[in-house]
Write an enzyme that holds these catalytic residues in place. Structure first.
Site: not given
Ligand code: ADP
Length: 397
Positions: A9, A92, A240
């Protein structure tokens, strides 16, 4: 000897690895490792299946100056210390674009396809693909499988997938995809064991981590997600903003005279809990803080989770169960309690003692919505898909 599956990942400056032992269809975690600070002050930290630390040291510049070197260092470490040569590597990959609805073996052609989706996830996709490219170059015969965060949402209805834009945009890939699909797929699987009565019912899953989204599951399949075209949409996150009026983005360009890179940096790194609180993107720190701005950021987060619960309940025509998962969902009893309180109108009733203990079932027996805490495991999902492809078995989309 059992086969080993390595999962990767990869982010911009960190790579997480897990090694699973595969015996038939069974997978058992052997090792977890994370290399942080790639290109700067790199360090590796690894734990065995029992959580005991087996490596915790700084890496030399030559060992992890970039992702390729970090991979070499890891491969060497696995070979020399553990005699592990993975039979396959599962990655991923954030974006499967409109094309990939299930995990795939990656060859040069598939890699070229996945590179075409870089504009759809400019900050994540290149990092996810870098190790795949390196391994393809160095070990071309080693099977590699890409597992997509978008794939689990691939069967959303046309209305769920569309923006109200001219159709040509949909055709070129400007769609609502949804992310965190590996996490939701894992939870949908776990529900069959944890809550078999609800596994085929109307379930909302809240993946609340530093990236956060929610998913509506019906009969174990995703029907709606709070994330859309990019991982910016939906819930507020660590850094975010989540859903935002596009007029704000126009304002950044027109009034603040920000260029594309500056707007991108701003939206991905400077907003969300960090921007709102001015203190931290980490819920633990905000919960410890006595500053009103920290409390406000958490209140905002809870409010938006509850709002989206309403949205997803509408998509499902009601809700039977609600699952909390990921870093915040699994660990913050206080956030769960506040969310549950706001879901009272749906019939949710929290068992405070069970919630404080982080029990699996945290609703009271008279609750009309069953509430669960289920730890997610995206890496295990990647390993399962990789093993399934390796074994030539069909993987459900
Ligand atoms: P990701 O995988 O997206 O990096 P995680 O699912 O690991 O994120 O979640 C990380 C976040 O979980 C942290 O930023 C922190 O806010 C939150 N978190 C972790 N542990 C706790 C805790 N004990 N209490 C509250 N929040 C926590």
């Amino acid at each position: 000897m059992p086969d080993h599956i390595l999962t990767v990942n990869a982010g911009s400056s960190s790579v997480k690895f897990q090694v699973f032992k595969a015996e038939g269809e069974a997978l058992e975690l052997d090792l977890k490792a994370q290399i942080d600070g790639i290109g700067t002050q790199a360090k590796i930290r690894a734990t065995d299946a029992n959580g005991a630390i087996v490596a915790d040291r700084a890496l030399a510049q030559t060992e992890a100056g970039n992702v390729a070197e970090a991979l070499d260092t890891t491969a060497k470490w696995l070979r020399e210390r553990y005699d592990v040569e993975p039979a396959a590597i599962g990655h991923r990959v954030v974006h499967g674009g409109p094309k990939y609805s299930r995990p795939v073996f990656v060859d040069a052609n598939v890699l070229a396809d996945l590179e075409r989706f870089v504009p759809l996830a400019p900050l994540h996709q290149p990092n996810n693909l870098a190790p795949i490219r390196t391994i393809l170059e160095r070990y071309p015969d080693r099977p590699q499988v890409a597992c997509f965060d978008t794939a689990f949402h691939h069967e959303h209805s046309a209305v769920a997938k569309h923006f109200a834009l001219p159709e040509q945009f949909f055709a070129e890939g400007v769609r609502r995809y949804g992310f965190h699909g590996l996490s939701y797929e894992y939870i949908a699987e776990r529900l069959k064991d944890v809550a078999p009565d609800y596994a085929r019912a109307r379930v909302i899953v809240a993946h609340l981590g530093s990236g956060a989204s929610m998913c509506a599951l019906f009969e174990g399949r995703s029907v709606e997600s709070t994330m859309g075209f990019t991982a910016l949409d939906g819930l507020p996150m660590g850094t975010r903003p989540g859903q935002i009026d596009p007029g704000v983005v126009l304002y950044l360009f027109a009034q603040k005279r920000m260029d594309v890179d500056a707007v991108q940096r701003f939206l991905y790194n400077e907003c969300g809990l960090r921007g709102l609180s001015g203190i931290s993107n980490d819920v633990r720190e905000l919960e410890r803080s006595s500053e009103p701005a920290a409390a406000f950021a958490l209140e905002y987060f809870v409010y938006r989770v509850a709002l989206y619960a309403g949205t997803l309940a509408a998509a499902l025509g009601g809700v039977d169960a609600f699952v909390f998962t990921a870093g915040i969902g699994e660990n913050s009893a206080s956030i769960r309690a506040k969310v549950a309180k706001k879901l009272a109108w749906l019939g949710a009733a929290l068992d405070s003692a069970a919630n404080a203990k982080h029990a699996t079932t945290i609703s009271r027996s008279d609750s009309r919505v069953a509430l669960y805490v289920i730890p997610t495991d995206e890496e295990l999902m990647i390993a399962r898909h990789t093993l399934a492809l390796l074994a030539g078995r069909k993987v459900p989309s």
